[in-house]
Design a protein around this motif. Structure first.
Motif, PDB file in Angstrom:
ATOM      1  N   GLU A  90       0.833  -1.210   0.000  1.00 20.72           N
ATOM      2  CA  GLU A  90       0.000   0.000   0.000  1.00 20.72           C
ATOM      3  C   GLU A  90       0.865   1.256   0.000  1.00 20.72           C
ATOM      4  OE1 GLU A  90      -3.027  -0.254   3.051  1.00 20.72           O
ATOM      5  OE2 GLU A  90      -3.771  -2.157   2.243  1.00 20.72           O
ATOM      6  N   ASP A 149       0.009  -9.885  -0.744  1.00 20.92           N
ATOM      7  CA  ASP A 149       0.536 -11.040  -1.470  1.00 20.92           C
ATOM      8  C   ASP A 149       2.052 -10.961  -1.294  1.00 20.92           C
ATOM      9  OD1 ASP A 149       1.469 -12.939  -3.194  1.00 20.92           O
ATOM     10  OD2 ASP A 149       0.207 -12.336  -4.870  1.00 20.92           O
ATOM     11  N   THR A 196      -2.594  -6.302  10.452  1.00 19.50           N
ATOM     12  CA  THR A 196      -3.916  -5.698  10.642  1.00 19.50           C
ATOM     13  C   THR A 196      -3.972  -4.231  10.225  1.00 19.50           C
ATOM     14  OG1 THR A 196      -3.407  -5.189  12.937  1.00 19.50           O
ATOM     15  CG2 THR A 196      -4.549  -7.270  12.494  1.00 19.50           C
ATOM     16  N   GLU A 206      -5.709  -2.958   4.616  1.00 20.07           N
ATOM     17  CA  GLU A 206      -7.076  -3.295   4.218  1.00 20.07           C
ATOM     18  C   GLU A 206      -7.188  -4.771   3.837  1.00 20.07           C
ATOM     19  OE1 GLU A 206      -9.862  -1.337   4.174  1.00 20.07           O
ATOM     20  OE2 GLU A 206      -8.643   0.180   5.191  1.00 20.07           O
ATOM     21  N   ARG A 207      -6.159  -5.280   3.151  1.00 20.22           N
ATOM     22  CA  ARG A 207      -6.123  -6.687   2.706  1.00 20.22           C
ATOM     23  C   ARG A 207      -4.779  -7.295   3.079  1.00 20.22           C
ATOM     24  NH1 ARG A 207      -7.590  -4.411  -2.540  1.00 20.22           N
ATOM     25  NH2 ARG A 207      -9.843  -4.262  -2.569  1.00 20.22           N
ATOM     26  N   VAL A 208      -4.789  -8.602   3.275  1.00 23.98           N
ATOM     27  CA  VAL A 208      -3.526  -9.301   3.535  1.00 23.98           C
ATOM     28  C   VAL A 208      -2.670  -9.201   2.273  1.00 23.98           C
ATOM     29  CG1 VAL A 208      -2.473 -11.539   4.027  1.00 23.98           C
ATOM     30  CG2 VAL A 208      -4.588 -10.872   5.185  1.00 23.98           C
TER      31      VAL A 208
END
Length: 130
Positions: free
Chosen positions: A68, A95, A88, A91-93
């Motif tokens: 991000e 890759d 955490t 927003e998303r785990v």
């Protein structure tokens, strides 16, 4: 996926993360949510977890990449397992295979911030080499 024991270590680390452990370039957290408390602590949290797992005697190694738009640190092992004590904040785990690669920590021994974090948890702080 973290084992139960690893998840306990991660929660212990998360509970001790405070603004004074942030590197100077990071903004101080403003919220009370876990995502807000862990933001910017990825390096020190991953470094402390590395030493709690056995350091160089373990099969874990540090990785760094961009997630991000910001630098991010986590641990991996040869089996492809990932331990990310500050995931955490996203927003998303991530890759992990796509965003980063293995990279040694910036110091040969635990950094001052990692030593402080380990001490707060009552963990043995590795001795400095002479």
């Amino acid at each position: 996926m973290a084992t139960k024991a690893q998840a306990v270590l991660i929660r212990r680390i998360q509970a001790e993360l405070t603004p004074d452990l942030l590197a100077p370039e990071y903004d101080r957290p403003t919220g009370r949510r876990l995502a807000d408390r862990v933001r910017g602590h990825c390096y020190v949290a991953s470094e402390a977890l590395f030493y709690m797992l056995g350091g160089l005697d373990s099969d874990w190694y540090s990785c760094q990449g961009r997630v991000e738009g910001v630098s991010h640190w986590w641990l991996e092992n040869e089996r492809g397992d990932v331990l990310d004590p500050t995931v955490t904040q996203f927003e998303r785990v991530p890759d992990y295979l796509m965003v980063g690669q293995p990279r040694g920590f910036l110091t040969r021994e635990p950094s001052a911030r990692a030593r402080e974090l380990l001490a707060r948890m009552g963990e043995r702080v590795p001795r400095r080499r002479r």
